[in-house]
Design a protein around this motif. Structure first.
Motif, PDB file in Angstrom:
ATOM      1  N   HIS A 193       0.925  43.310  95.499  1.00  0.00           N
ATOM      2  CA  HIS A 193       1.349  44.111  93.942  1.00  0.00           C
ATOM      3  C   HIS A 193       0.162  44.555  93.073  1.00  0.00           C
ATOM      4  O   HIS A 193       0.180  45.105  92.018  1.00  0.00           O
ATOM      5  CB  HIS A 193       2.242  42.921  93.075  1.00  0.00           C
ATOM      6  N   ALA A 196      11.514  47.338  92.980  1.00  0.00           N
ATOM      7  CA  ALA A 196      11.078  46.153  93.749  1.00  0.00           C
ATOM      8  C   ALA A 196      11.301  46.376  95.171  1.00  0.00           C
ATOM      9  O   ALA A 196      11.849  47.598  95.629  1.00  0.00           O
ATOM     10  CB  ALA A 196      11.573  44.973  93.173  1.00  0.00           C
ATOM     11  N   CYS A 197      10.960  45.361  95.894  1.00  0.00           N
ATOM     12  CA  CYS A 197      11.027  45.703  97.590  1.00  0.00           C
ATOM     13  C   CYS A 197      12.514  45.829  98.082  1.00  0.00           C
ATOM     14  O   CYS A 197      12.634  46.261  99.325  1.00  0.00           O
ATOM     15  CB  CYS A 197      10.061  44.628  98.168  1.00  0.00           C
ATOM     16  N   ASN A 240       1.676  38.115  96.729  1.00  0.00           N
ATOM     17  CA  ASN A 240       2.993  37.612  97.550  1.00  0.00           C
ATOM     18  C   ASN A 240       3.444  39.069  98.134  1.00  0.00           C
ATOM     19  O   ASN A 240       3.388  40.160  97.447  1.00  0.00           O
ATOM     20  CB  ASN A 240       3.866  37.074  96.858  1.00  0.00           C
ATOM     21  N   CYS A 241       4.332  38.990  99.215  1.00  0.00           N
ATOM     22  CA  CYS A 241       4.683  37.667 100.123  1.00  0.00           C
ATOM     23  C   CYS A 241       4.013  38.005 101.454  1.00  0.00           C
ATOM     24  O   CYS A 241       4.129  38.949 102.279  1.00  0.00           O
ATOM     25  CB  CYS A 241       6.136  38.145 100.423  1.00  0.00           C
ATOM     26  N   TRP A 281       8.492  42.933 102.875  1.00  0.00           N
ATOM     27  CA  TRP A 281       7.515  41.915 103.128  1.00  0.00           C
ATOM     28  C   TRP A 281       8.298  41.181 104.498  1.00  0.00           C
ATOM     29  O   TRP A 281       7.488  40.737 105.304  1.00  0.00           O
ATOM     30  CB  TRP A 281       7.384  40.750 102.031  1.00  0.00           C
ATOM     31  N   GLU A 295       5.698  46.243  98.068  1.00  0.00           N
ATOM     32  CA  GLU A 295       5.586  46.378  96.731  1.00  0.00           C
ATOM     33  C   GLU A 295       4.446  47.386  96.293  1.00  0.00           C
ATOM     34  O   GLU A 295       4.306  47.704  95.109  1.00  0.00           O
ATOM     35  CB  GLU A 295       5.642  45.092  96.032  1.00  0.00           C
ATOM     36  N   CYS A 301      14.375  41.624  94.644  1.00  0.00           N
ATOM     37  CA  CYS A 301      13.305  41.389  95.794  1.00  0.00           C
ATOM     38  C   CYS A 301      14.289  41.417  97.119  1.00  0.00           C
ATOM     39  O   CYS A 301      15.297  41.320  97.106  1.00  0.00           O
ATOM     40  CB  CYS A 301      13.218  39.869  95.801  1.00  0.00           C
ATOM     41  N   ASP A 302      13.651  41.746  98.269  1.00  0.00           N
ATOM     42  CA  ASP A 302      14.347  41.670  99.327  1.00  0.00           C
ATOM     43  C   ASP A 302      14.041  40.333 100.156  1.00  0.00           C
ATOM     44  O   ASP A 302      13.238  39.559  99.555  1.00  0.00           O
ATOM     45  CB  ASP A 302      13.636  42.850 100.567  1.00  0.00           C
ATOM     46  N   LYS A 311       9.561  35.808  90.719  1.00  0.00           N
ATOM     47  CA  LYS A 311       9.309  37.021  89.710  1.00  0.00           C
ATOM     48  C   LYS A 311      10.831  37.558  89.386  1.00  0.00           C
ATOM     49  O   LYS A 311      10.893  37.860  88.188  1.00  0.00           O
ATOM     50  CB  LYS A 311       8.601  38.331  90.409  1.00  0.00           C
ATOM     51  N   CYS A 318       8.652  45.405  91.255  1.00  0.00           N
ATOM     52  CA  CYS A 318       9.773  44.402  90.499  1.00  0.00           C
ATOM     53  C   CYS A 318       9.342  44.481  88.863  1.00  0.00           C
ATOM     54  O   CYS A 318      10.324  44.455  88.047  1.00  0.00           O
ATOM     55  CB  CYS A 318       9.510  43.037  91.023  1.00  0.00           C
ATOM     56  N   TYR A 323      14.994  36.943  95.246  1.00  0.00           N
ATOM     57  CA  TYR A 323      14.277  36.233  96.458  1.00  0.00           C
ATOM     58  C   TYR A 323      13.520  35.033  95.805  1.00  0.00           C
ATOM     59  O   TYR A 323      13.529  33.964  96.070  1.00  0.00           O
ATOM     60  CB  TYR A 323      13.666  37.033  97.451  1.00  0.00           C
ATOM     61  N   GLU A 324      12.550  35.517  95.183  1.00  0.00           N
ATOM     62  CA  GLU A 324      11.471  34.703  94.716  1.00  0.00           C
ATOM     63  C   GLU A 324      11.341  34.666  92.982  1.00  0.00           C
ATOM     64  O   GLU A 324      12.302  35.011  92.285  1.00  0.00           O
ATOM     65  CB  GLU A 324      10.152  34.822  95.040  1.00  0.00           C
TER      66      GLU A 324
HETATM   67 FE1  SF3 Z   1       9.260  41.602  97.065  1.00  0.00          FE
HETATM   68 FE2  SF3 Z   1       7.818  39.511  97.525  1.00  0.00          FE
HETATM   69 FE3  SF3 Z   1      10.204  39.717  95.375  1.00  0.00          FE
HETATM   70 FE4  SF3 Z   1       7.939  42.314  93.758  1.00  0.00          FE
HETATM   71  S1  SF3 Z   1       7.263  41.429  97.589  1.00  0.00           S
HETATM   72  S2  SF3 Z   1       9.821  41.985  94.766  1.00  0.00           S
HETATM   73  S3  SF3 Z   1      10.152  39.603  97.249  1.00  0.00           S
END
Ligand code: SF3
Ligand code: SF4
Length: 548
Positions: free
Chosen positions: A248, A431-432, A315-316, A296, A272, A404-405, A493, A457, A490-491
């Protein structure tokens, strides 16, 4: 180990033997200990700040400690151990800061316990044992799983906010009050007695603060690199040597672009980093040629095929295959044991050497372009036209499909949803999670593209600003707009963004592909009653419920 902070957690309840993400039990325990000690740092820092005493090193350390434990950031035991040792030193500094401030103010310092005095073990194995004692599962035994889940909801939201603060910080944007927010919440979480209502209030407050965090990062990104502008981004390879940049961090990409200028190496974004192609301050580099690959979770196949070096800025990261371990590099807080780490001096020479030693693309791939760069400035510049289209009945509804993906098969829901959205509706994405559909053709409505990519994101901030501006124009609030949010998480954020949206009072959001394991049934019920937050069901059912 016990970890349930992300969507892919084992059995949807918690990773206990080994992380589905690849996190070892040892690293999980070290991360838990680091967070526990960081709370101790914040207990002193929060009190010192109330007396007017601050120390930037202390502030930055807690932010980095939180960020480093986000899913798919740091898998390296040695780096975790070093941060734990540093936590001990920083806690001493914070304690002194507090005691000196008390002396100056003529006050007696409070005697603090728990994380403020927890001894820092001297060996790695003792650290691992200590971490096991302070993980979320241990908390459930003390507080019950509902309270523990809510405490973790606040903590995980803080992790996301800390990541965004770190991204802003590297661009020279910091705000003292935001460090104060982090310490205040960490101090709160270090407490011993909690109520469900109190915790829900703290989660909403964290969401409120996170809007300021995203605003700061937006100011950093646009202040340094200009406002994203509509850009046709190439998504296929160009003949020549190549470096792929994921994560990011805009600054890392910028520095790499500077260091590779004139070296005959093409730079590509991944995951991202795609939105970087739309920033004037980055797209000015001719050797930033486009994006390669997708989100990711596809990196192991994509990085293996990529004929150059790879740089992970945040990440990721997933466990690298042996086939590319020697040509993947980490920097900042991201780390994988065995992958070369580029230190804070940001000398990317090893990445450049690896790119020059790799074959590169031996010919141009078939050109294919997608549209990026529809952040708030661009969308707001056509707001008048958008409003006219809505009033004329040509634009029926906006869908924000983003987040998130991840790897679960159920995520095809988002592709199916996007392709099922009727032609008189516009999709805003970020976002991804957008890689599920961003290479498809959506056409336009009277010149307004039907798919608008707002960015990373954290550009959820941009989406919120767009929604608020539309609400203003239509003399309503966000809930009164023909707008529906279909979120994938997903995570962590995604957790802070969700808290911000809830704080703003956004109702009727749909979230998937599964509900977070730390949001327990009674808590989800509250969110359902108050905000009509819903799990995604089927595309047909959800679309019917939204459009009638
Ligand atoms: Fe995607 Fe990890 Fe969350 Fe920044 S790169 S959005 S999952
Ligand atoms: Fe499991 Fe997610 Fe924690 Fe990794 S981050 S150990 S996958 S819950």
């Amino acid at each position: 180990m016990f970890c349930y902070q992300c969507e892919q957690t084992a059995k949807g309840t918690g990773c206990t033997a080994f992380g589905v993400c690849g996190k070892s039990p040892e690293v999980a325990d070290l991360q838990d200990l680091l967070i526990y000690l960081a709370k101790g740092v914040s207990m002193y820092a929060h009190r010192a700040r109330q007396l007017g005493a601050v120390d930037r090193n202390v502030d930055v350390f807690v932010v980095e400690a939180l960020f480093t434990t986000i899913t798919n950031v740091n898998f390296d035991e040695a780096r975790m151990e070093a941060m734990i040792r540093k936590a001990g030193e920083v806690r001493e500094a914070a304690k002194k800061l507090y005691e000196d401030a008390c002396r100056k103010a003529g006050k007696t310092p409070e005697t603090l316990g728990g994380p403020a005095v927890f001894p820092v073990p001297s060996s790695r194995s003792e650290m691992i044992n200590a971490g096991e004692k302070v993980n979320p599962e241990a908390g459930s035994e003390v507080h019950g799983e509902v309270v523990q889940g809510l405490r973790d909801l606040v903590l995980l939201g803080l992790k996301g906010s800390a990541a965004y603060m770190d991204h802003a910080k590297v661009l020279g944007y910091e705000k003292d009050e935001l460090y104060g927010f982090i310490h205040e919440k960490m101090d709160f979480l270090a407490g011993e007695s909690f109520t469900v209502d109190g915790l829900v209030g703290q989660a909403m407050d964290a969401g409120k603060w996170n809007i300021s965090v995203m605003e700061l990062l937006d100011a950093a990104n646009t202040g340094v690199y200009g406002h994203p502008e509509p850009t046709k981004a190439r998504v296929t390879g160009v003949k020549g040597k190549a470096i792929l940049v994921s994560g990011h961090d805009l600054k890392d990409l910028d520095l790499l672009l500077q260091q590779t200028e004139g070296k005959g190496i093409n730079i590509y974004t991944h995951g991202e980093m795609l939105p970087c192609l739309a920033y004037p301050g980055l797209k000015k580099y001719k050797h930033l040629v486009g994006n390669y690959g997708s989100a990711w979770q596809n990196q192991r196949e994509e990085f293996e095929k990529f004929p150059g070096a790879i740089l992970m800025t945040t990440n990721c990261i997933q466990k690298p295959k042996d086939s590319y371990l020697a040509r993947i590099f980490t920097t900042g807080l991201v780390a994988w044991p065995g992958a070369t780490h580029i230190g804070d001096g940001k000398d990317f020479s090893p990445v450049i050497e690896a790119a020059l030693a790799a074959p590169g693309f031996d010919e141009d791939e078939e050109p294919h372009f997608i549209n990026v760069g529809f952040a708030r400035n661009t969308v707001m510049s056509v707001a008048g036209k958008v409003i006219d289209l809505v009033k004329a009945g040509k634009l029926r509804h906006f869908f924000l499909i983003g987040g998130c993906d991840g790897a679960k098969p159920g995520r095809s829901y988002y592709t199916d949803f996007a392709t099922s959205v009727p032609d008189d509706c516009v999709i805003l994405t970020l976002a991804c999670g957008k890689y599920r559909f961003n290479k498809l053709e959506f056409g336009d409505i009277d010149g307004i593209p039907r798919l608008l990519d707002a960015g990373q994101c954290n550009d959820a901030y941009s989406a919120v600003r767009i929604a608020l501006a539309l609400a203003d124009a239509f003399k309503t609030d966000i809930n009164g707009l023909p707008l529906s949010l279909i979120l994938s998480w997903y995570e962590q954020k995604a957790v802070c963004i969700l808290l911000s949206l809830l704080y703003l009072g956004v109702k009727n959001m749909r979230i998937g592909p599964t509900l977070p394991a730390f949001v327990k049934e009674p808590v989800f019920k509250v969110l359902q009653e108050k905000f009509n937050l819903q799990p995604v069901t089927t595309v047909e059912q959800d679309l019917k419920a939204i459009l009638g």
